[in-house]
Design a protein around this motif. Structure first.
Motif, PDB file in Angstrom:
ATOM      1  N   GLN A 326       0.825  -1.205   0.000  1.00  0.00           N
ATOM      2  CA  GLN A 326       0.000   0.000   0.000  1.00  0.00           C
ATOM      3  C   GLN A 326       0.865   1.263   0.000  1.00  0.00           C
ATOM      4  OE1 GLN A 326      -2.698  -0.469   3.295  1.00  0.00           O
ATOM      5  NE2 GLN A 326      -3.822  -2.128   2.312  1.00  0.00           N
ATOM      6  N   THR A 327       2.031   1.179   0.638  1.00  0.00           N
ATOM      7  CA  THR A 327       2.975   2.301   0.573  1.00  0.00           C
ATOM      8  C   THR A 327       3.518   2.448  -0.844  1.00  0.00           C
ATOM      9  OG1 THR A 327       3.596   2.069   2.902  1.00  0.00           O
ATOM     10  CG2 THR A 327       5.152   3.202   1.472  1.00  0.00           C
ATOM     11  N   MET A 328       3.833   1.334  -1.479  1.00  0.00           N
ATOM     12  CA  MET A 328       4.309   1.379  -2.868  1.00  0.00           C
ATOM     13  C   MET A 328       3.232   1.974  -3.778  1.00  0.00           C
ATOM     14  SD  MET A 328       7.450   0.157  -3.048  1.00  0.00           S
ATOM     15  CE  MET A 328       7.818  -0.739  -4.556  1.00  0.00           C
ATOM     16  N   ASP A 329       1.982   1.624  -3.506  1.00  0.00           N
ATOM     17  CA  ASP A 329       0.875   2.173  -4.286  1.00  0.00           C
ATOM     18  C   ASP A 329       0.763   3.685  -4.096  1.00  0.00           C
ATOM     19  OD1 ASP A 329      -1.728   1.846  -5.834  1.00  0.00           O
ATOM     20  OD2 ASP A 329      -2.498   2.692  -3.969  1.00  0.00           O
ATOM     21  N   MET A 330       1.039   4.154  -2.877  1.00  0.00           N
ATOM     22  CA  MET A 330       0.996   5.590  -2.611  1.00  0.00           C
ATOM     23  C   MET A 330       2.027   6.330  -3.462  1.00  0.00           C
ATOM     24  SD  MET A 330      -0.686   7.868  -0.837  1.00  0.00           S
ATOM     25  CE  MET A 330      -1.377   7.188   0.671  1.00  0.00           C
ATOM     26  N   LEU A 331       3.208   5.736  -3.642  1.00  0.00           N
ATOM     27  CA  LEU A 331       4.217   6.348  -4.509  1.00  0.00           C
ATOM     28  C   LEU A 331       3.671   6.569  -5.912  1.00  0.00           C
ATOM     29  CD1 LEU A 331       7.629   4.534  -3.792  1.00  0.00           C
ATOM     30  CD2 LEU A 331       6.882   6.764  -2.986  1.00  0.00           C
ATOM     31  N   GLU A 332       2.985   5.547  -6.439  1.00  0.00           N
ATOM     32  CA  GLU A 332       2.463   5.637  -7.800  1.00  0.00           C
ATOM     33  C   GLU A 332       1.318   6.635  -7.904  1.00  0.00           C
ATOM     34  OE1 GLU A 332       3.739   4.433 -10.389  1.00  0.00           O
ATOM     35  OE2 GLU A 332       5.139   2.936  -9.591  1.00  0.00           O
ATOM     36  N   ARG A 333       0.478   6.697  -6.881  1.00  0.00           N
ATOM     37  CA  ARG A 333      -0.674   7.603  -6.924  1.00  0.00           C
ATOM     38  C   ARG A 333      -0.255   9.068  -6.848  1.00  0.00           C
ATOM     39  NH1 ARG A 333      -6.008   5.737  -5.458  1.00  0.00           N
ATOM     40  NH2 ARG A 333      -6.097   3.471  -5.383  1.00  0.00           N
ATOM     41  N   VAL A 334       0.678   9.371  -5.953  1.00  0.00           N
ATOM     42  CA  VAL A 334       1.057  10.770  -5.741  1.00  0.00           C
ATOM     43  C   VAL A 334       2.144  11.204  -6.726  1.00  0.00           C
ATOM     44  CG1 VAL A 334       1.950  12.431  -4.067  1.00  0.00           C
ATOM     45  CG2 VAL A 334       0.436  10.599  -3.309  1.00  0.00           C
ATOM     46  N   ARG A 335       3.038  10.271  -7.087  1.00  0.00           N
ATOM     47  CA  ARG A 335       4.168  10.569  -7.979  1.00  0.00           C
ATOM     48  C   ARG A 335       5.078  11.629  -7.356  1.00  0.00           C
ATOM     49  NH1 ARG A 335       4.683   6.598 -11.503  1.00  0.00           N
ATOM     50  NH2 ARG A 335       5.814   7.971 -12.939  1.00  0.00           N
ATOM     51  N   TYR A 336       5.566  11.344  -6.151  1.00  0.00           N
ATOM     52  CA  TYR A 336       6.503  12.253  -5.495  1.00  0.00           C
ATOM     53  C   TYR A 336       7.739  12.443  -6.360  1.00  0.00           C
ATOM     54  CZ  TYR A 336       3.790  10.934  -1.338  1.00  0.00           C
ATOM     55  OH  TYR A 336       2.787  10.685  -0.437  1.00  0.00           O
ATOM     56  N   GLU A 337       8.238  13.671  -6.395  1.00  0.00           N
ATOM     57  CA  GLU A 337       9.460  13.913  -7.164  1.00  0.00           C
ATOM     58  C   GLU A 337      10.688  13.358  -6.464  1.00  0.00           C
ATOM     59  OE1 GLU A 337      10.312  17.407  -9.181  1.00  0.00           O
ATOM     60  OE2 GLU A 337       8.361  17.513 -10.165  1.00  0.00           O
ATOM     61  N   SER A 338      10.623  13.262  -5.153  1.00  0.00           N
ATOM     62  CA  SER A 338      11.691  12.612  -4.395  1.00  0.00           C
ATOM     63  C   SER A 338      11.147  12.261  -3.021  1.00  0.00           C
ATOM     64  CB  SER A 338      12.932  13.506  -4.268  1.00  0.00           C
ATOM     65  OG  SER A 338      12.659  14.641  -3.473  1.00  0.00           O
ATOM     66  N   SER A 339      11.859  11.404  -2.310  1.00  0.00           N
ATOM     67  CA  SER A 339      11.426  11.030  -0.972  1.00  0.00           C
ATOM     68  C   SER A 339      12.635  10.680  -0.122  1.00  0.00           C
ATOM     69  CB  SER A 339      10.456   9.851  -1.019  1.00  0.00           C
ATOM     70  OG  SER A 339      11.080   8.703  -1.574  1.00  0.00           O
TER      71      SER A 339
END
Length: 458
Positions: A326-339
């Motif tokens: 679900q955390t990996m899915d959050m990356l795809e949904r938001v498309r953070y430029e960096s983390s």
């Protein structure tokens, strides 16, 4: 007296160290490299275990350099607040320990200890109000303070608050920086105006949770959104940033400001920590996926070109494979430029220490590697999408990599991205730090951009 400051941790620590350098220079002390110093000041971080352990390593390394009677070490910051006089018991060459509120007293304490070689001090009491400091923070109408070592031309950090009231299950900050204390809005605005008058073009507002600015004043002061609008109105201020934001406290008025304030940079660090509702609840974050994604949607509606970054913790106690996905899915949904992503580590005194089951080290490491690889691909695609676009870069310093026929400078665009710009025919004698230049993005790298200048810097 010759001194050096070694800094670990967040931007607030960087800002604190820079202020401390200027405060000591105003007393006639000279900031030098570590090899030339008589007095060593370590500004520490204890958010994770690794930076804390580095402090003990540094203290061991500095012991042989403190053989002269006038030489000693001062330990400040979060680890100092946490350990207190334990440093004096374990390390004879440590003679000053100061916490987050004690930094305001540290300059005079350092002068006192330099003159009284047998004396030792501990300044770790929490204060009821924000401890104003000398210089720009307490005397905003005084003579302009020259930039200290480590400052970036044209940029400045301004503390607007200190401490935190959230007590997230994994976080040691409320125990090392204390409960939330906001500065008065008048002091913040005066300091910002003072900095702009001195030539600063970009100001970053700092706090453990800037969105809750003023709440501890019980309605006696203005909200964070109102503060943003007042600072935005300062004539000559070209850019405003702020960090860090807790999603549970971001107000609709702050989201709206990204679409209304021309000098509020389209860039926001919005820590999510986990994409799993179950883990977010265990963490005590007080928001869920739906609430967080709603904030993201609102930000993108107000400012379609906003650049979002975040913090992520993997391996929190009890995190399952499903939670991690679900955390990996959050990356795809938001498309953070960096983390900024880390493996969970126990910190003394926090609630998560007692939580079970602990995630095995090898499992947490494998998850972190997968997450960082996914983020790397998203970052690269985000940067590639900017190729061919024009932007304005605030130049900071010479780039590490140079090419013949001129000088290459690095700076940041409004979204906070690093951009390297080559200036053909320029030499080192041409100081471009703090200047703005319009550029066209010509190439995307893994973590930065390359731009060609369009017109001359101003």
């Amino acid at each position: 007296m010759k001194f050096t400051v070694l800094t670990f941790g967040c931007q607030m620590n960087v800002h604190d160290s820079d202020w401390l350098i200027r405060a000591m220079e105003s007393r006639g002390w000279t900031a030098v490299e570590e090899s030339e110093a008589d007095i060593f000041i370590i500004n520490t971080c204890s958010v994770r275990d690794k930076p804390e352990q580095k402090v003990y390593s540094v203290l061991g390394r500095l012991a042989p350099l403190c053989k002269n009677p006038g030489s000693f070490v001062a330990v400040g910051g979060c680890v100092a607040q946490q350990i207190g006089d334990g440093f004096l018991e374990k390390f004879p060459h440590v003679r000053l320990v100061f916490g987050s509120d004690g930094i305001a007293q540290a300059p005079d304490a350092l002068v006192d200890l330099a003159a009284n070689h047998e004396k030792r001090l501990v300044l770790t009491d929490f204060l009821g109000d924000y401890p104003e400091r000398e210089g720009g923070e307490v005397q905003p109408n005084a003579d302009l303070i020259p930039p200290g070592i480590g400052t970036i031309p044209g940029q400045a950090f301004v503390n607007i608050m200190q401490g935190c009231d959230n007590f997230c299950a994994y976080c040691i900050v409320p125990y090392t920086r204390g409960r939330q204390k906001s500065r008065s809005s008048e002091a913040v605005i005066k300091e910002c105006a003072h900095l702009v008058k001195s030539g600063v073009r970009e100001i970053t507002l700092l706090g453990q949770n800037v969105n809750s600015f003023g709440i501890d004043k019980k309605g006696e002061d203005i909200s964070f959104a109102q503060l943003l609008y007042k600072i935005s109105a300062i004539e000559g201020l070209e850019r405003i940033r702020f960090t860090t934001s807790h999603p549970k406290d971001i107000a609709p008025e702050v989201i709206k400001a990204f679409g209304e304030l021309p000098n509020l940079c389209p860039s926001l660090h919005l820590p999510v920590q986990s994409g799993s509702d179950r883990i977010l609840k265990k963490m005590g974050r007080k928001y869920d996926r739906e609430r967080y994604l709603g904030i993201v949607e609102g930000l993108k509606e107000a400012c379609p070109n906003i650049s979002l970054t975040t913090d992520l913790i993997v391996g929190f106690p009890g995190e399952t494979d499903e939670d991690f996905e679900q955390t990996m899915d959050m990356l795809e949904r938001v498309r953070y430029e960096s983390s900024f992503s880390f493996k969970y580590s126990d910190r003394p005194g926090v609630a998560a220490v007692k939580m079970k089951p602990k995630v095995p080290e090898d499992v947490a490491q494998a998850r972190l590697a997968r997450l960082q690889e996914r983020q790397k691909r998203i970052t690269r695609k985000s940067l590639e999408a900017l190729e061919g676009h024009e932007t304005v870069v605030l130049l900071e310093r010479l780039s590490k990599r140079q090419e013949e026929g001129g000088m290459t400078w690095r700076g940041k665009d409004p979204g906070g991205r690093v951009v390297n710009v080559h200036f053909a025919g320029y030499g080192e004698e041409q100081k471009l730090g703090g200047k703005l230049v319009k550029v066209k993005i010509t190439e995307a790298k893994n973590h930065s951009l390359v731009g060609a200048k369009v017109g001359e810097p101003w």
